[in-house]
Design an enzyme around this catalytic site. Structure first.
Site, PDB file in Angstrom:
ATOM      1  N   ARG A  33     -74.759  -4.063 -24.688  1.00  0.00           N
ATOM      2  CA  ARG A  33     -74.383  -4.116 -26.107  1.00  0.00           C
ATOM      3  C   ARG A  33     -73.571  -2.886 -26.492  1.00  0.00           C
ATOM      4  O   ARG A  33     -73.942  -1.768 -26.157  1.00  0.00           O
ATOM      5  CB  ARG A  33     -75.647  -4.175 -26.977  1.00  0.00           C
ATOM      6  CG  ARG A  33     -76.282  -5.539 -27.018  1.00  0.00           C
ATOM      7  CD  ARG A  33     -77.544  -5.537 -27.829  1.00  0.00           C
ATOM      8  NE  ARG A  33     -77.383  -4.975 -29.163  1.00  0.00           N
ATOM      9  CZ  ARG A  33     -78.273  -5.129 -30.146  1.00  0.00           C
ATOM     10  NH1 ARG A  33     -79.376  -5.827 -29.925  1.00  0.00           N
ATOM     11  NH2 ARG A  33     -78.074  -4.593 -31.324  1.00  0.00           N
TER      12      ARG A  33
ATOM     13  N   ARG B 115     -82.739  -0.221 -22.180  1.00  0.00           N
ATOM     14  CA  ARG B 115     -82.202  -1.588 -22.297  1.00  0.00           C
ATOM     15  C   ARG B 115     -80.763  -1.618 -21.776  1.00  0.00           C
ATOM     16  O   ARG B 115     -80.384  -2.523 -21.051  1.00  0.00           O
ATOM     17  CB  ARG B 115     -82.251  -2.033 -23.766  1.00  0.00           C
ATOM     18  CG  ARG B 115     -81.656  -3.400 -24.019  1.00  0.00           C
ATOM     19  CD  ARG B 115     -82.102  -3.973 -25.350  1.00  0.00           C
ATOM     20  NE  ARG B 115     -81.388  -3.420 -26.482  1.00  0.00           N
ATOM     21  CZ  ARG B 115     -81.708  -3.653 -27.762  1.00  0.00           C
ATOM     22  NH1 ARG B 115     -82.753  -4.410 -28.059  1.00  0.00           N
ATOM     23  NH2 ARG B 115     -80.997  -3.136 -28.730  1.00  0.00           N
TER      24      ARG B 115
HETATM   25  P1  AMP Z   1     -79.586  -6.404 -34.160  1.00  0.00           P
HETATM   26  O1  AMP Z   1     -79.313  -7.258 -32.965  1.00  0.00           O
HETATM   27  O2  AMP Z   1     -80.591  -7.018 -35.093  1.00  0.00           O
HETATM   28  O3  AMP Z   1     -79.925  -4.986 -33.787  1.00  0.00           O
HETATM   29  O4  AMP Z   1     -78.228  -6.337 -34.998  1.00  0.00           O
HETATM   30  C1  AMP Z   1     -77.049  -5.790 -34.426  1.00  0.00           C
HETATM   31  C2  AMP Z   1     -76.057  -5.462 -35.534  1.00  0.00           C
HETATM   32  O5  AMP Z   1     -75.698  -6.663 -36.233  1.00  0.00           O
HETATM   33  C3  AMP Z   1     -76.557  -4.523 -36.616  1.00  0.00           C
HETATM   34  O6  AMP Z   1     -76.451  -3.167 -36.248  1.00  0.00           O
HETATM   35  C4  AMP Z   1     -75.631  -4.888 -37.767  1.00  0.00           C
HETATM   36  O7  AMP Z   1     -74.328  -4.373 -37.572  1.00  0.00           O
HETATM   37  C5  AMP Z   1     -75.543  -6.395 -37.626  1.00  0.00           C
HETATM   38  N1  AMP Z   1     -76.628  -7.090 -38.349  1.00  0.00           N
HETATM   39  C6  AMP Z   1     -77.612  -7.852 -37.809  1.00  0.00           C
HETATM   40  N2  AMP Z   1     -78.424  -8.348 -38.746  1.00  0.00           N
HETATM   41  C7  AMP Z   1     -77.958  -7.891 -39.939  1.00  0.00           C
HETATM   42  C8  AMP Z   1     -78.372  -8.020 -41.283  1.00  0.00           C
HETATM   43  N3  AMP Z   1     -79.458  -8.755 -41.605  1.00  0.00           N
HETATM   44  N4  AMP Z   1     -77.641  -7.403 -42.240  1.00  0.00           N
HETATM   45  C9  AMP Z   1     -76.552  -6.672 -41.936  1.00  0.00           C
HETATM   46  N5  AMP Z   1     -76.109  -6.475 -40.682  1.00  0.00           N
HETATM   47  C10 AMP Z   1     -76.808  -7.078 -39.673  1.00  0.00           C
END
Ligand code: AMP
Length: 191
Positions: free
Chosen positions: A138, A126
């Site tokens: 990212r 990715r």
């Molecule tokens: P993701 O795009 O879902 O992989 O999320 C990227 C980052 O955002 C994660 O590694 C966390 O740092 C934060 N994050 C996203 N969703 C949550 C959640 N539900 N609870 C806590 N941190 C979150």
């Protein structure tokens, strides 16, 4: 219909959520996307969570529950797809309360089962694809942060599998299959 897509980083939650949005008129609620948007727009909250996210750790329950609460107020005719939320047991309890307050229910929790080797490859790919397309990569799509993200998943999020299994809401699909086959398994699980 309100559903949760559950699985480790790179399991394909975002991809499958987008398919469901296109096919079923559902609304995708990705807390990761909301947090990245807050960072891009430079809000106080965005600044506060930046370092935590880049390291691969979870931001506080309070912040993500607040984000979800705001979005639920907008409603969704075809239902909500929760993507990357809940990630902790307190978040799962909060979601149950929020839905109950709205007179709604959670209809299914779909677990995308994958193995770690594939996740590392998918996330490295990715990042490479984004780089090749001149798109931003990212900050947490690197091996070190990925290790932290996986540890956070197993420690804090995987207990939700038992939580939803006990409630009778859990359905597991093979997340290693092709994108279309995973979509077909999800459609079957939802039918
Ligand atoms: P993701 O795009 O879902 O992989 O999320 C990227 C980052 O955002 C994660 O590694 C966390 O740092 C934060 N994050 C996203 N969703 C949550 C959640 N539900 N609870 C806590 N941190 C979150």
């Amino acid at each position: 219909m309100n559903i949760i897509l559950l699985g480790p980083p790179g399991a394909g939650k975002g991809t499958q959520a987008q398919k469901l949005v296109a096919e079923r008129n559902m609304v995708q609620l990705s807390t990761g996307d909301m947090l990245r948007a807050a960072r891009t727009s430079g809000t106080e909250m965005g600044k506060k969570v930046a370092a935590v996210m880049d390291a691969g750790n979870l931001v506080t329950d309070e912040i993500v529950i607040g984000l979800i609460r705001e979005q639920l107020e907008n409603g969704a005719e075809g239902g909500f797809i929760f993507d990357g939320f809940p990630r902790t047991l307190p978040q799962a309890d909060a979601l149950a309360d929020l839905l109950a307050d709205m007179g709604q229910t959670l209809d299914a929790v779909i677990e995308l089962r994958v193995n770690d080797d594939v996740l590392v490859d998918r996330i490295v790919n990715r990042a490479e694809e984004a780089r090749a397309a001149g798109q931003p990569v990212r900050a947490d799509d690197n091996e070190e942060a990925l290790r932290v993200r996986l540890a956070a998943y197993y420690k804090q999020t995987s207990p939700l599998i038992g939580y939803y299994y006990a409630k009778g809401d859990l359905q597991s699909v093979d997340g290693l299959a092709s994108m279309d086959d995973v979509a077909a398994s999800i459609a079957e699980a939802l039918s």
